[in-house]
Design an enzyme around this catalytic site. Structure first.
Site, PDB file in Angstrom:
ATOM      1  N   LYS A  87      -2.109  -1.559  -3.749  1.00 21.94           N
ATOM      2  CA  LYS A  87      -2.932  -0.347  -3.781  1.00 21.94           C
ATOM      3  C   LYS A  87      -2.020   0.859  -3.923  1.00 21.94           C
ATOM      4  O   LYS A  87      -1.079   0.980  -3.141  1.00 21.94           O
ATOM      5  CB  LYS A  87      -3.751  -0.256  -2.485  1.00 21.94           C
ATOM      6  CG  LYS A  87      -4.671   0.946  -2.402  1.00 21.94           C
ATOM      7  CD  LYS A  87      -5.431   0.959  -1.069  1.00 21.94           C
ATOM      8  CE  LYS A  87      -6.350   2.162  -0.985  1.00 21.94           C
ATOM      9  NZ  LYS A  87      -7.084   2.207   0.306  1.00 21.94           N
TER      10      LYS A  87
ATOM     11  N   LYS B  17       0.865  -1.182   0.000  1.00 19.98           N
ATOM     12  CA  LYS B  17       0.000   0.000   0.000  1.00 19.98           C
ATOM     13  C   LYS B  17       0.898   1.228   0.000  1.00 19.98           C
ATOM     14  O   LYS B  17       1.627   1.481   0.960  1.00 19.98           O
ATOM     15  CB  LYS B  17      -0.920   0.013   1.216  1.00 19.98           C
ATOM     16  CG  LYS B  17      -1.873   1.203   1.231  1.00 19.98           C
ATOM     17  CD  LYS B  17      -2.787   1.155   2.450  1.00 19.98           C
ATOM     18  CE  LYS B  17      -3.741   2.327   2.471  1.00 19.98           C
ATOM     19  NZ  LYS B  17      -4.640   2.296   3.658  1.00 19.98           N
TER      20      LYS B  17
END
Length: 433
Positions: A354, A301
């Site tokens: 992400k 992330k």
């Protein structure tokens, strides 16, 4: 023309050729005239020989060619004599535009374009597919009754958990989207330690129980992080000096994950990026008897600028600083392997990258270095850019949407979290029906 079938010698005796259809198992729609069935070397026994020659019927339901008026036998005799009925002429080669240079054909051993000349070829050789089963639908929920639009995310709403959410899930299931992830906006319940995150009567546990009651086979992913519940908008507990506390935060995350599992969550998804949280959550779930609850770790992330609309939706912008001390540097590639190895060793079941489209190389990196399922999150900024381009008529929104999702799949994502889930699934179902 005649067709030859090899059949077992011990098939039953044919009593009546009119019943051959039943005895031989041929269906009537095959266009075979059993009254003209010729058996070779039957003798007088009436037994079916090992080889059966069947002549096709003269009837053709969908015949479009001009009839010659000849019987099958006459047509066969004409072919044997070299007088076959003429076929349509070969279509002429398309003429090049005036002024096109005359050149000798290139001496190429391979021309890849040959495999792209027909829609049939292109479909047959397609390497990557996209279906509603590949998407997870992120949904924002709040305590109110009304659905409120999210200004920075056209088409997305904060859904009332009792009514609007149920209606949206029902719409998704109509187009075979049966996986969702819920993100709460617990308006007035923020605190310095995020205790509301593990309140078993809080918004998320209540929502899970309600959805499981109405849709027992629905797969529910949950977000494990403190930022919706922490008044400073960070993913962890913060000291007076602005330092995000790792181990103390992990302790809270474990309680949050257990509360979600107890409510009926299928997959808990730690998005906080604290060190060691996957192993701690796995141990906590197992200790409470939830060994069948999966963990989808936000493995890579990044501290991305693409999250802006999401943070508006949940009012979770950091009140100070940024999230760069725990989320990954967008400039880093190899670091994703470190996170992958840690999450695998700690017991993650799914690894997530992400954002999505700007990080296709990271998706491929994880795909090539892990046997676990890979998830990609097409985040709010990606969604809003495509929406804005469509509204301004700068792009074809639907085509770009589907292409972007296909690219995430091609890079190696097994599932995609996307706000386009419902819209994309409707397009895909429409194409296939």
């Amino acid at each position: 023309m005649a067709s030859t079938f090899n059949i077992p010698c011990n098939a039953g005796t044919i009593k009546n050729f009119n019943n051959s259809q039943r005895n031989l198992g041929f269906s009537s729609n095959l266009g075979i005239n059993f009254a003209k069935t010729r058996f070779s070397n039957c003798g007088d026994s009436g037994r079916i020989p090992s080889q059966l020659v069947v002549r096709a019927s003269e009837r053709r339901d969908n015949l479009t060619q001009q009839k010659t008026g000849l019987s099958i036998e006459e047509c066969e005799a004409a072919v044997v004599a070299g007088n076959a009925p003429s076929a349509p002429p070969v279509p002429p080669t398309p003429k090049a535009p005036s002024g096109t240079p005359s050149v000798s054909p290139l001496s190429l051993g391979r021309r890849p374009r040959r495999n792209r000349t027909s829609p049939v070829f292109r479909a047959a050789f397609q390497e990557t597919t996209l279906s509603p089963a590949n998407v997870v639908y992120p949904l924002f929920i709040h305590e109110g009754e009304e659905d409120t639009p999210i200004g920075a995310m056209p088409g997305c709403y904060r859904l009332g958990w009792r009514h609007g959410l149920v209606e949206e899930v029902a719409k998704a299931r109509d187009v075979v989207v049966n996986s969702i992830v819920v993100f709460p906006k617990p308006d007035a319940l923020k605190s310095p330690t995020g205790d509301e995150a593990y309140n078993e009567n809080g918004l998320v546990p209540r929502t899970i129980r309600m959805l499981k009651d109405k849709f027992p086979d629905l797969i529910i992913y949950t977000d494990v992080a403190l930022d919706p519940y922490y008044y400073d908008g960070h993913d962890g507990i913060v000291t007076q000096h602005g330092v995000i506390m790792n181990d103390e935060t992990v302790h809270q995350l474990c309680k949050q994950a257990v509360a979600q599992a107890r409510a009926g969550a299928d997959v808990v998804s730690p998005s906080d990026m604290m060190d060691g949280r996957v192993g701690a959550i796995r141990a906590a779930l197992d200790a409470e008897g939830y060994s069948n609850v999966s963990i989808m770790s936000y493995t890579a992330k990044y501290a991305s600028s693409f999250y802006g609309p999401f943070r508006e939706a949940l009012d979770s912008n950091p009140r100070f600083g940024d999230k760069k001390t725990y989320q990954m540097n967008p400039a880093n590639y190899r670091e994703a392997l470190i996170e992958t190895q840690e999450d695998e060793s700690e017991g993650a079941d799914i690894l997530l990258v992400k954002p999505g489209l700007p990080y296709l190389d990271i998706i491929r990196l994880l795909r090539d270095n892990s046997d676990l399922p890979i998830a990609a999150y097409q985040v709010s900024g990606e969604y809003s850019m495509i929406k804005a381009g469509g509204v301004l008529k700068m792009i074809d929104e639907e085509k770009v949407m589907l292409e972007s999702l296909l690219c995430l799949r091609r890079a190696g994502a097994d599932i995609i979290l996307t706000y386009f889930a419902l819209q994309a699934a409707r397009c895909l179902c429409g194409e296939k029906r």
